[in-house]
Design an enzyme around this catalytic site. Sequence first.
Site, short mmCIF file in Angstrom:
data_model
loop_
_atom_site.label_atom_id
_atom_site.label_comp_id
_atom_site.label_asym_id
_atom_site.label_seq_id
_atom_site.Cartn_x
_atom_site.Cartn_y
_atom_site.Cartn_z
N GLU A 110 -2.61 -4.48 6.61
CA GLU A 110 -1.16 -4.71 6.45
C GLU A 110 -0.71 -5.93 7.26
O GLU A 110 0.11 -6.72 6.80
CB GLU A 110 -0.38 -3.47 6.90
CG GLU A 110 -0.57 -2.30 5.95
CD GLU A 110 0.30 -1.12 6.32
OE1 GLU A 110 0.05 -0.53 7.39
OE2 GLU A 110 1.23 -0.80 5.56
N GLU A 130 -5.11 4.98 4.71
CA GLU A 130 -4.12 5.90 5.30
C GLU A 130 -4.05 7.25 4.60
O GLU A 130 -3.92 8.29 5.25
CB GLU A 130 -2.72 5.26 5.29
CG GLU A 130 -2.52 4.18 6.34
CD GLU A 130 -2.99 2.79 5.91
OE1 GLU A 130 -3.71 2.69 4.89
OE2 GLU A 130 -2.64 1.82 6.59
#
Length: 687
Positions: A110, A130
């Site tokens: 990210e 995640e």
Amino acid sequence: MNLHKSDCAVRTEVINGILLIEINNPPVNAGSLAVRAGLLGAIEQLAGDPKLSAGVIIGGGNTFVAGSDLREFGQPLQEPQLPGVIAAIEACSKPVVAALHGAALGGGLELALGCDARIALTGTVLGLPEVTLGIIPGAGGTQRLPRLVSVARAIEMICSGERISADKALQLNIVDAVVAEDLKAAAVAHARSLGTRKTRIRDLTVPLIDAALIEPAERAALRAGKQRPAVVAAIKAVKNSLNLPINEALTLERAAFEQLRLANDAFALRHQFFAERDAVRLPAELQATPRPVRTVAIIGAGTMGTGIAICALDAGLSVILLEQDEAALERGRQRVVDHYQSRVTTGKLKAEVAAANESRLNPTTDWTQLVRADLVIEAVFEELAVKLEVFRKIDAHARPGAVLATNTSYLDVDAIANATKRPQDVLGLHFFSPANVMKLLEVVRGSQTAPDALATGMTIGKLLKKTPVLCGNAFGFIGNRIYNAYRKQCEFMLEDGAWPEQVDQALEAFGFAMGPFTVADLSGLDIAWRMRRAGAATRDPRERYVAILDHLCEQGRLGRKTGAGYYNYPDGKKDKVSDTTVRQLIEAASAQRGIRREPLPAEAIQRRALLAMVNEAALLLCDGVAQRASDIDVVLVQGYGFPRWQGGPVFWARQQDRTALEQDLQHLAASSGHGFTVADLSELLNS
Ligand code: NAI
């Protein structure tokens, strides 16, 4: 060249007008509070210094950022948080390049997606795992990834937690270039080439090329992800990238992340993550240097032997596959060859890799070949006499110092070790079926196993990409012992009032991949029947013994392979239906024991089954069969279909009220009758 000392987790250096920002948080540069604060400071430095034209973020040591610091996720998050760091990079008028090597995972990827360009070294792995931790990317991953790869592909990647190679990332547009060497220089040169040009992913529109693929991707992800809340939320968040302004979608993404990280799934999955990491560590007193292993000999080329051979070949080892006769050897060899052929045909493996693996396979019936092996793994029939004979032969032919392992499921490793003149070299390596797929490996320590033989077992487990778990040498080790207690309790429930499908459905609703009676039918009832008959003479007659399985077997109902077991399988199909004969047989068993059948609600079924597991887990922990409580959770999740998002039986027990647990265990003991020992839960709940 100017050197600026900033935070110890982030170091900056000026290279001809480019600010090199190096993250140093060993061992994996996890994105912690110190890293985020350091990055923010570095971006401020870049923005504020007119002599600097661009920045490069790079990882010190051998990786970029391999993920966020998971320990922070169970607590209130402290500022600055990752979205704030990324917002600062995007707001900075100067371009920032991410230089990736090792792993760019989770918050690491990210962060990279928040930069203006990404350069990766060959061999880098990238991904957003995640969802496998019960959360969703919370720092823009669900918004920036679809802008590069499309919505359908982003759903696939995010919901599966897939890790991709740098080359694949280049194809998908996630990185701008892949370099084979000198990453730092390449990234600095790229940063310089950008001049003052910002290329923020947030400014791109989501490509609409795959509108028709979105729904199928969504359905596939929900199915594979068992509709868990994180999967549902991830799909919703990714789809927001199509319909909402990015800032609004980012706010929603963060809110979903915040909610999920404190929910039960996320706590359970983080527990499993740490439990798996701990499981592979031997206690200090047993740590030793493993013996080197290049050649493995496998005795028995049946179901397990060939599966283990495939693992060893995949890991680059040479394999001697030994059988008792040419016909059995040829069948085993063919199974290995067929496996590789199908991997190649389905595009999962390159033909040259398959050929290289097969070239290291040496099938033989000649025991003298064993002298070349560093490790011998026995996988012959599960009969003590056969195994003792095989180990005598191994002892006669293996070189001194070779590690000798048995894949037995239930037999006494010490008895097997004592068939040799070198019991210190003998241990159990209990693989699970299919051995080339299942991750669990129970490494069984005999009473005389030398620490370096044990260390070799643990190391070979890791090399074969398994999760090795140390076990004491006791009946059923960790997994089968607990599974037996669980299955026994499920059989009690049949006599008490439940039907097989009710037990199966209740446990599947809890999250087990399959209920116990479906599993039993699938693996064949005859194995258990044989073991029961073998144990009949020594069984305590006061124990509650459910004979339903024996009666099924007497009727030729051996499970799916015979078209009938606890269920019927009409036309040999996979679909099962319940059968009135089985119900009559169960009713007769209840009547014989004088039980008035009472319906059991799903919750009661789940609780009884789990209590039985927890009780056995506590008993074996007290016996020292498991070295730590969390190892038990690893075994049940990785080898027995216990739902990962429920954390394992120990995690489950720790979520319950202790008084209620103890009271219910007393009730369970009363209904289970003689032979049920109520465990002291202290060690299991507190260790
Ligand atoms: P299998 O029956 O498929 O294979 C056993 C092989 O050993 C046969 O090919 C047989 O010809 C060979 N063999 C027998 N005696 C031999 C000898 N004296 N010398 C050389 N080869 C000999 O059995 P499977 O299922 O592969 O099981 C093997 C072992 O693995 C057993 O101890 C079993 O308990 C254990 N195991 C099995 C699991 C399963 O799900 N099938 C799971 C975990 C462990």
